[in-house]
Design an enzyme around this catalytic site. Structure first.
Site, PDB file in Angstrom:
ATOM      1  N   GLY A 212       0.821  -1.203   0.000  1.00  0.00           N
ATOM      2  CA  GLY A 212       0.000   0.000   0.000  1.00  0.00           C
ATOM      3  C   GLY A 212       0.848   1.243   0.000  1.00  0.00           C
ATOM      4  N   GLY A 215       2.052   5.782   4.438  1.00  0.00           N
ATOM      5  CA  GLY A 215       1.171   6.453   5.377  1.00  0.00           C
ATOM      6  C   GLY A 215      -0.194   5.842   5.538  1.00  0.00           C
ATOM      7  CB  THR A 216      -2.056   3.235   3.827  1.00  0.00           C
ATOM      8  OG1 THR A 216      -0.921   2.465   3.477  1.00  0.00           O
ATOM      9  CG2 THR A 216      -2.426   4.126   2.669  1.00  0.00           C
ATOM     10  N   GLY A 217      -0.799   3.062   7.073  1.00  0.00           N
ATOM     11  CA  GLY A 217      -0.923   2.339   8.330  1.00  0.00           C
ATOM     12  C   GLY A 217      -0.352   0.934   8.311  1.00  0.00           C
ATOM     13  CE  LYS A 218       3.198   0.281   3.432  1.00  0.00           C
ATOM     14  NZ  LYS A 218       2.660   1.641   3.225  1.00  0.00           N
ATOM     15  CB  THR A 219       4.651   0.861  10.338  1.00  0.00           C
ATOM     16  OG1 THR A 219       5.332   1.082   9.109  1.00  0.00           O
ATOM     17  CG2 THR A 219       5.646   0.576  11.412  1.00  0.00           C
ATOM     18  CD  GLU A 434      -5.033  31.605  -8.501  1.00  0.00           C
ATOM     19  OE1 GLU A 434      -5.858  30.669  -8.485  1.00  0.00           O
ATOM     20  OE2 GLU A 434      -3.829  31.441  -8.782  1.00  0.00           O
ATOM     21  CG  ASP A 511      -2.297  26.738 -13.951  1.00  0.00           C
ATOM     22  OD1 ASP A 511      -2.404  26.082 -12.907  1.00  0.00           O
ATOM     23  OD2 ASP A 511      -2.489  27.971 -14.024  1.00  0.00           O
TER      24      ASP A 511
HETATM   25  P1  ADP Z   1       3.012   3.203   6.611  1.00  0.00           P
HETATM   26  O1  ADP Z   1       3.836   2.244   7.369  1.00  0.00           O
HETATM   27  O2  ADP Z   1       1.917   2.563   5.813  1.00  0.00           O
HETATM   28  O3  ADP Z   1       3.780   4.154   5.777  1.00  0.00           O
HETATM   29  P2  ADP Z   1       2.381   4.090   9.224  1.00  0.00           P
HETATM   30  O4  ADP Z   1       1.802   2.862   9.789  1.00  0.00           O
HETATM   31  O5  ADP Z   1       3.791   4.381   9.581  1.00  0.00           O
HETATM   32  O6  ADP Z   1       2.231   4.104   7.659  1.00  0.00           O
HETATM   33  O7  ADP Z   1       1.460   5.307   9.604  1.00  0.00           O
HETATM   34  C1  ADP Z   1       1.960   6.482  10.165  1.00  0.00           C
HETATM   35  C2  ADP Z   1       0.991   7.059  11.163  1.00  0.00           C
HETATM   36  O8  ADP Z   1      -0.204   7.457  10.530  1.00  0.00           O
HETATM   37  C3  ADP Z   1       0.575   6.066  12.208  1.00  0.00           C
HETATM   38  O9  ADP Z   1       1.448   6.079  13.276  1.00  0.00           O
HETATM   39  C4  ADP Z   1      -0.805   6.561  12.609  1.00  0.00           C
HETATM   40  O10 ADP Z   1      -0.721   7.604  13.552  1.00  0.00           O
HETATM   41  C5  ADP Z   1      -1.328   7.155  11.330  1.00  0.00           C
HETATM   42  N1  ADP Z   1      -2.155   6.186  10.599  1.00  0.00           N
HETATM   43  C6  ADP Z   1      -1.910   5.700   9.380  1.00  0.00           C
HETATM   44  N2  ADP Z   1      -2.870   4.854   8.995  1.00  0.00           N
HETATM   45  C7  ADP Z   1      -3.751   4.786   9.990  1.00  0.00           C
HETATM   46  C8  ADP Z   1      -4.968   4.065  10.186  1.00  0.00           C
HETATM   47  N3  ADP Z   1      -5.447   3.252   9.253  1.00  0.00           N
HETATM   48  N4  ADP Z   1      -5.617   4.236  11.347  1.00  0.00           N
HETATM   49  C9  ADP Z   1      -5.138   5.053  12.290  1.00  0.00           C
HETATM   50  N5  ADP Z   1      -3.993   5.748  12.172  1.00  0.00           N
HETATM   51  C10 ADP Z   1      -3.311   5.638  11.039  1.00  0.00           C
HETATM   52 ZN    ZN Z   2      -3.047  28.800 -12.271  1.00  0.00          ZN
HETATM   53 MG    MG Z   3       5.886   2.424   7.520  1.00  0.00          MG
END
Ligand code: ADP
Ligand code: ZN
Ligand code: MG
Length: 621
Positions: A212, A215-219, A434, A511
């Site tokens: 994924g 920042g989607t929460g994999k870790t 704008e 643009d």
């Molecule tokens: P990834 O490993 O996918 O890049 P992380 O797990 O490191 O992302 O996410 C970073 C932070 O973002 C987490 O510590 C949490 O605070 C927030 N976060 C990301 N996804 C979620 C989620 N699905 N639910 C709650 N918090 C989330």
């Molecule tokens: Zn513009």
């Molecule tokens: Mg990560």
């Protein structure tokens, strides 16, 4: 390499020897300085003559009586006292009495031995210092896991992986990615009650791959599994495997799995596995030995433990397509779980998780925030609420209000707010630009609605028109793309009509990039041109990342010319239509520009209300 005297000696011996010789060459002459000062020489006979003449003032005898340095003055010496070296014959008993008789200041330096000792000390001093220095270096590098000393102690890794006995994260902390969570609930059961599975002969999966965007929460999810199952969590990042020295990565993998086996059941988390797990033998400039060795070791380790030892390897990547297929085969990362950017519902529940520990004003509905933030990842949303809280604290307010949240969203999307320009010609030009975007967007029925227009700079932009994002659209029509192109051309078109061709600025470059990219995709990916429904280009063709350098443009030169022509035609057509809209609404535009310059920001509703006094706004699709 462990610090032992044997190793130390081995390392330092050649260095010491080298320096010893350098020392000898450089410094020994200085130690013998006294003997060499007197560059001019004189024979013994002449010296005796000098003595008789009474020209000798002082005699220093060195070298057990073999050499004398005399201080003498005489006409031949320009009547200045000079030091002269004299070789003395071995047998010269008459000399001392002669010296005494002439009252010459005599000093014997029988200290050949002391000089030798001092020479020896001098010679040893430098190597000793060197050894001390080396010891310090070794000490330093064995205490810290980084730093300049690290190169000295390669081989055995110094726990570059982290171990958390308890992650403290539970499934409740993870929101918005329910499918992935469900998949993982099963894994928690594997870890907690393996007998459920083993009694019926089921093999527990060894590896799970999380795929994924960042920042989607994999870790977070991986930690949550460890937290829920109450097992230790080992983590390492793929990029940490790959080091300067070939073989280091492989030894790190060995270490990691050794530790994990000692602590089973546990979770081993490998972040950014694409850094090591990339398709072998690819990439520009051939393969990377170190990376491939590391990957091989990883594969070996994963085969090496039986499925039921209680180690579950979780790996994360945002590029599953470039992973080596050997990693993905059964018995390794055979389970793959997609973690996607959350949709509206997902965003809402992530916001709820992160709003828990924040003071948010009652009138703020998380619903509205979720609606305004399509495309935001979980990390973006967490960041958004945190930014809003920081802004609130900075203003000494008690609760986070919609104001701060709006501000935080703008900041995350477009960057830091700058100071507005003072009224000037360029401010006027930016205002026209704008308003151009905004009015074209408003008057096209396939375009998103204007949310606000502002002249307050943010990030790189000197003015901004915000559109209400459409909710999680994955199918976009040709009419919508064309409307987007026209909206993006609106800024430049307004500059052209109002200020004339000669006055247009570089402000539209961004643009134009978007316009060109959208038109190109219409032709080459979406089959939305006269060339017909052909896919001519891949979405992603970066030879540095993917499976080698295959040519992703699967068309002939003839088609290439046609593509360029189609892109040109689309943009031309859209540009003409955009110019029309600007020309036909010049009166409204002038009025809106005046309001914008005065107020700096016009809200979407107000904007539409003003326009509706002059012309009809089409119903949006
Ligand atoms: P990834 O490993 O996918 O890049 P992380 O797990 O490191 O992302 O996410 C970073 C932070 O973002 C987490 O510590 C949490 O605070 C927030 N976060 C990301 N996804 C979620 C989620 N699905 N639910 C709650 N918090 C989330
Ligand atoms: Zn513009
Ligand atoms: Mg990560």
């Amino acid at each position: 390499m462990k610090l032992s005297w044997k190793n130390l000696l081995l390392w330092s011996l050649p260095i010491i020897i080298t320096f010893f010789f350098i020392w000898q060459g450089l410094f020994a002459p200085i130690a013998n300085e006294n003997n060499n000062i007197a560059n001019s020489r004189m024979t013994y006979g002449r010296f005796l003559e000098y003595l008789d003449m009474g020209w000798v003032k002082k005699v220093d005898i060195y070298d057990s009586g073999h050499t004398a340095i005399i201080e003498a003055v005489g006409p031949e010496l320009g009547n200045r006292i000079q030091k002269i070296r004299v070789e003395l014959p071995t047998n010269a008993p008459e000399l001392i009495s002669k010296l005494k008789k002439n009252n010459v200041d005599l000093d014997a330096h029988p200290s050949k031995n002391t000089i030798a000792i001092w020479n020896l000390v001098g010679n040893l001093l430098f190597p000793i210092l060197l050894i001390i220095g080396l010891i310090f270096l070794f000490r330093r590098s064995s205490n810290t896991s980084g730093g300049p000393g690290q190169a000295m102690s390669f081989g055995k890794s110094k726990a570059l992986f982290q171990m958390e006995a308890k992650t403290g994260i539970v499934f409740e902390d993870v929101a918005g990615i329910d499918e992935a969570k469900e998949e993982f609930e099963e894994i928690v059961t594997f870890l907690k009650k393996p007998e459920y599975f083993t009694t019926v002969g089921a093999k527990i999966p060894k590896g799970v791959l999380l795929i994924g965007p960042p920042g989607t929460g994999k870790t977070l999810l991986a930690k949550a599994i460890a937290g829920e199952a109450d097992v230790p969590f080992f983590s390492i990042s793929g990029s940490e495997f790959v080091e300067m020295f070939v073989g280091v990565g492989a030894s790190r993998v060995r270490d990691l799995f050794k530790k994990a086996k000692e602590n089973a059941p546990c979770i081993v988390f490998i972040d950014e596995i694409d850094a090591v797990g990339r398709q072998r033998g690819t990439g520009i400039g051939g393969g990377n030995d170190e990376r491939e060795q590391t990957l091989n070791q990883l594969l070996t380790e994963m085969d090496g433990f039986e499925g039921n030892t209680g180690i579950i390897v979780i790996a994360a990547t945002n590029r599953a397509d470039i992973l080596d297929s050997a990693l993905l085969r059964p018995g390794r990362f055979d389970r793959q779980v997609m973690v996607n950017i959350p949709d509206f519902k997902g965003r809402l529940s992530i916001l709820q998780v992160h709003a828990k520990n924040k003071k948010i004003n009652k009138d703020v509905s998380l619903n509205i925030i979720a609606r305004r933030t399509p495309g935001f990842s979980g990390a973006d949303l967490a960041n958004l609420l945190n930014e809003a809280a920081i802004l609130t604290a900075r203003k000494h307010k008690e609760n986070i209000t919609l104001n701060e949240i709006d501000n935080a969203i703008d900041r995350i999307v477009a960057g830091m707010e700058g100071t507005p320009l003072i009224d000037s010609k360029s401010k006027r030009l930016i205002a026209y630009h704008e308003i151009g975007h905004a009015i074209v967007g408003t008057l096209l029925k396939d375009h998103e609605n204007v949310q606000k227009v502002t002249l307050i700079p943010r990030g790189q932009a000197r003015g901004l028109t915000w559109f209400t994002p459409a909710e999680d659209q994955n199918l976009i029509s040709r009419a919508q793309i064309k409307a987007k192109i026209m909206g993006a051309l609106g800024g430049r078109a307004a500059e052209e009509i109002v200020f004339g061709d000669a006055e247009v600025t570089t402000g539209a470059s961004n643009d134009l990039q978007q316009v060109t990219s959208m038109a190109r995709q219409m032709v080459t990916r979406f089959g939305m041109s006269k060339i017909g429904p052909l896919s001519l280009e891949n979405e992603d063709s970066n030879p540095f990342l993917g499976r080698g350098m295959q040519n992703s443009n699967e068309y002939s030169d003839e088609i290439a010319i046609k593509i360029d022509k189609q892109i040109y035609d689309i943009i031309q057509e859209c540009h003409q239509k955009t110019l029309e809209i600007i020309k036909n609404n010049r009166v409204i535009i002038d009025k809106l520009v005046n309001i914008l310059i005065e107020k700096e920001t016009i809200d979407g509703n107000e904007f539409r209300q003003i326009i509706s006094q002059y012309t009809e706004i089409p119903e949006k699709n």
